[in-house]
Scaffold this motif. Structure first.
Motif, mmCIF file in Angstrom:
data_model
loop_
_atom_site.group_PDB
_atom_site.id
_atom_site.type_symbol
_atom_site.label_atom_id
_atom_site.label_comp_id
_atom_site.label_asym_id
_atom_site.label_seq_id
_atom_site.Cartn_x
_atom_site.Cartn_y
_atom_site.Cartn_z
ATOM 1 N N GLY A 239 21.051 -15.551 73.212
ATOM 2 C CA GLY A 239 20.392 -14.268 73.424
ATOM 3 C C GLY A 239 21.316 -13.145 73.015
ATOM 4 N N ALA A 240 20.745 -11.943 72.926
ATOM 5 C CA ALA A 240 21.557 -10.787 72.545
ATOM 6 C C ALA A 240 20.868 -9.526 73.038
ATOM 7 N N ALA A 241 21.682 -8.525 73.339
ATOM 8 C CA ALA A 241 21.121 -7.204 73.633
ATOM 9 C C ALA A 241 21.263 -6.380 72.358
ATOM 10 N N TRP A 242 20.160 -5.835 71.912
ATOM 11 C CA TRP A 242 20.109 -5.101 70.638
ATOM 12 C C TRP A 242 19.972 -3.618 70.935
ATOM 13 N N LEU A 243 20.793 -2.814 70.281
ATOM 14 C CA LEU A 243 20.626 -1.367 70.374
ATOM 15 C C LEU A 243 20.681 -0.811 68.949
ATOM 16 N N ALA A 244 19.565 -0.199 68.544
ATOM 17 C CA ALA A 244 19.377 0.179 67.131
ATOM 18 C C ALA A 244 20.364 1.233 66.651
ATOM 19 N N GLN A 245 20.961 1.996 67.581
ATOM 20 C CA GLN A 245 21.831 3.107 67.158
ATOM 21 C C GLN A 245 23.311 2.743 67.073
ATOM 22 N N ALA B 124 35.673 -14.953 67.786
ATOM 23 C CA ALA B 124 34.891 -14.476 66.636
ATOM 24 C C ALA B 124 34.257 -15.643 65.886
ATOM 25 N N ALA B 125 35.071 -16.667 65.592
ATOM 26 C CA ALA B 125 34.553 -17.805 64.838
ATOM 27 C C ALA B 125 33.580 -18.630 65.685
ATOM 28 N N GLY B 126 33.719 -18.558 67.004
ATOM 29 C CA GLY B 126 32.799 -19.262 67.892
ATOM 30 C C GLY B 126 31.376 -18.743 67.763
ATOM 31 N N VAL B 127 31.231 -17.447 67.602
ATOM 32 C CA VAL B 127 29.874 -16.892 67.482
ATOM 33 C C VAL B 127 29.444 -16.781 66.019
ATOM 34 N N MET B 128 30.405 -16.832 65.114
ATOM 35 C CA MET B 128 30.097 -16.668 63.678
ATOM 36 C C MET B 128 30.907 -17.715 62.906
ATOM 37 N N GLY C 158 17.826 -16.106 71.280
ATOM 38 C CA GLY C 158 18.773 -16.585 70.273
ATOM 39 C C GLY C 158 18.133 -16.595 68.891
ATOM 40 N N ALA C 159 16.889 -17.049 68.830
ATOM 41 C CA ALA C 159 16.193 -17.129 67.536
ATOM 42 C C ALA C 159 16.003 -15.731 66.942
ATOM 43 N N GLU C 160 15.649 -14.782 67.800
ATOM 44 C CA GLU C 160 15.469 -13.401 67.297
ATOM 45 C C GLU C 160 16.800 -12.816 66.800
ATOM 46 N N ALA C 161 17.878 -13.135 67.516
ATOM 47 C CA ALA C 161 19.196 -12.656 67.074
ATOM 48 C C ALA C 161 19.542 -13.268 65.720
ATOM 49 N N ARG C 162 19.239 -14.550 65.547
ATOM 50 C CA ARG C 162 19.534 -15.213 64.262
ATOM 51 C C ARG C 162 18.614 -14.737 63.146
ATOM 52 N N ASP C 163 17.408 -14.234 63.503
ATOM 53 C CA ASP C 163 16.567 -13.605 62.466
ATOM 54 C C ASP C 163 17.297 -12.389 61.893
#
Lengths: 397, 97
Positions: free
Chosen positions: A147-153, A308-312, A131-136
């Motif tokens: 948490g989050a799954a990140w895909l650079a493309q 949407a507003a729940g996560v942002m 979660g902290a990395e996602a918020r960075d």
């Protein structure tokens, strides 16, 4: 008139296929009943999503069995999008700065971990973030995002300009593109297809060796008129956009457990969607009217915005300026149906799921299958042949 | 543009604040009506700075978006769909609240 290839439908698929076929010297003719990009190609929210989708992870989803092929295709789609502006020689508002699929609780996180492990095994470089990395990356994400799954493309593109760019390129390469030109009838005639076309009140016929039905959610009904069963089902959706705000989100946001897609445009507007249903208008006989825009479903709009507003949470300070609806279709196994219909040689289809993200690649593959007279092996999984049993009792007409 | 006066009875006027100026309006009018009756036609600027204003007057074109001060900050609303209320604070461009 006789053509090598007649394309029905001037959306992303049809226009891109026209371009590839034209460049190969096949001088295709494309007819479009309304205007270029008038259907789902111009109505979707423009996500470029290459992680295994949430819908495939649901019970009955195909991520496990067919994940390998899906990921392989998504990797090709990444290359396709990355090269499009160069190939078409113009800016297309394509942004591939990365995407995050979010987890809001432990169950989400468990699903996300499984998904990332599976994707990595298949060669897709997704990364699991805390979660902290996602918020960075996105400081405005809600504090409970764990948490989050990140895909650079991953990223987004502007659905309003892409099909037109393909149509222009196709015309420059020798394709004929006609709008306000409606298919009235299509039937087999020897080793050709004969199409009856209405244009400006005039009715004419055309013959073609190959016909591509790039007709989105109309595909199943057009095929049904020819006695063919193509298992594509209506997916009426809704999308929304907020007022502008200073840029803070260069990424695509999705959710592993809920329907959500969210991105910020160049102008600063937030585009919000994720597969929430709208309601088709009905014809006199009660069947959905494929030509009329579906109605917004207020409860679904509220639910979409709440996710949407729940996560942002900062979205609560924004105003919605517009919501709109559009129709696409989903196939019986949720994977696109692409290629020649075995019961109808020379008749090709391309519809049924993720057609914006996969559209440019599938159009190229479909064109290749006609040019090379063989289905590219990369899209074997999506072949219309997997539903050949549905046409076992069809007398080709 | 002005209000029709002959043969029309309106409730007593209230006041709305637009870009710091107090303008009269009658309950039952939309903000757009009150603005054009006061000859305020510039309701927002587009991103090039060009003035935009009332076009369809039925909530479709979105040209008349203004900022309205709400409890939680400025909100964009279409002037043509917003009924006037006494004390409403409006801005036609983005300003700190």
């Amino acid at each position: 008139m006789t053509h090598e290839v007649l394309i029905i439908g001037g959306g992303l698929l049809g226009c891109a296929a026209a371009w590839h076929l034209a460049r190969a010297g096949l001088a295709p003719r494309l007819i479009e009943a309304r205007g270029i990009n008038a259907g789902a190609s111009g109505q979707n929210a423009g996500s470029l999503h290459f992680q295994i989708e949430r819908r495939f992870l649901e019970p009955g989803g195909t991520a496990h069995a067919q994940g390998g092929d899906i990921v392989r295709l998504n990797r090709l789609a990444i290359e396709e999008w990355a090269g499009l502006e160069d190939q078409l020689g113009r800016p297309l508002d394509i942004h591939m700065h990365g995407g995050l699929m979010l987890a809001e609780n432990e169950a989400d996180l468990a699903l996300l971990s499984l998904k990332v492990a599976r994707e990595n095994e298949l060669g897709l470089p997704t990364q699991l973030l805390s979660g902290a990395e996602a918020r960075d990356l996105v400081p405005r994400l809600a504090p409970h995002i764990c948490g989050a799954a990140w895909l650079a493309q991953e990223g987004h593109a502007n659905p309003r300009i892409l099909a037109d760019a393909f149509a222009d390129a196709a015309k420059s390469s020798g394709a004929s593109i006609e709008t306000q030109s409606r298919l009235l009838d299509l039937r087999r005639d020897g080793d050709h297809w004969q199409a009856t076309i209405e244009q400006s009140g005039q009715i004419a016929t055309a013959r073609a060796r190959h016909v591509i039905l790039a007709t989105g959610h109309w595909t199943a009904r057009i095929a049904a008129r020819m006695g063919l069963n193509i298992p594509l089902y209506l997916a009426p959706l809704m999308m929304s956009v907020t007022d502008r705000t200073a840029p803070f989100l260069p990424y695509l946001i999705q959710h592993v457990g809920k329907r959500l897609s969210m991105k910020q445009t160049d102008d600063g507007n937030m585009v919000i969607g994720g597969g929430w249903a709208s309601a088709p208008q009905k014809m006199a006989d009660g069947l959905p009217d494929l030509d009329a825009p579906p109605h917004l479903v207020p409860d679904n709009l509220r639910a979409n915005l709440a996710v949407a507003a729940g996560v942002m949470p900062c979205l609560r300070g924004r105003s919605l300026i517009r919501s709109w609806t559009g129709m696409t279709c989903i196939s019986a196994d949720q994977l696109p149906i692409v290629g020649e219909v075995p019961a109808a040689p020379g008749l090709h289809v391309a519809a049924g799921g993720s057609m914006f993200t996969l559209g440019p690649l599938l159009a190229r593959m479909l064109a290749r299958s006609i040019i090379e007279r063989a289905m590219p092996e990369e899209i074997a999984l999506f072949s219309a042949a997997r539903f050949a049993h549905l046409n076992a009792f069809v007398v080709p007409s | 543009m002005s209000r029709i006066v002959d043969g029309v009875t309106r409730p007593a006027p209230i006041t709305v604040e637009i870009d710091g100026a107090m303008i009269p309006a009658h309950p039952g009018e939309t903000l757009a009506a009150a603005m054009v009756a006061t000859e305020i036609y510039r309701m927002r600027d587009d991103r090039s700075g060009a003035p935009r204003g009332l076009l369809c007057n039925m909530g479709t074109c979105s040209e008349c978006f203004v900022w309205i001060a709400m409890e939680d900050g400025w909100r964009r609303r279409r002037a043509c769909l917003t009924p006037v209320e006494d004390g409403l604070r409006i801005a036609t461009h983005e300003v700190p609240l």
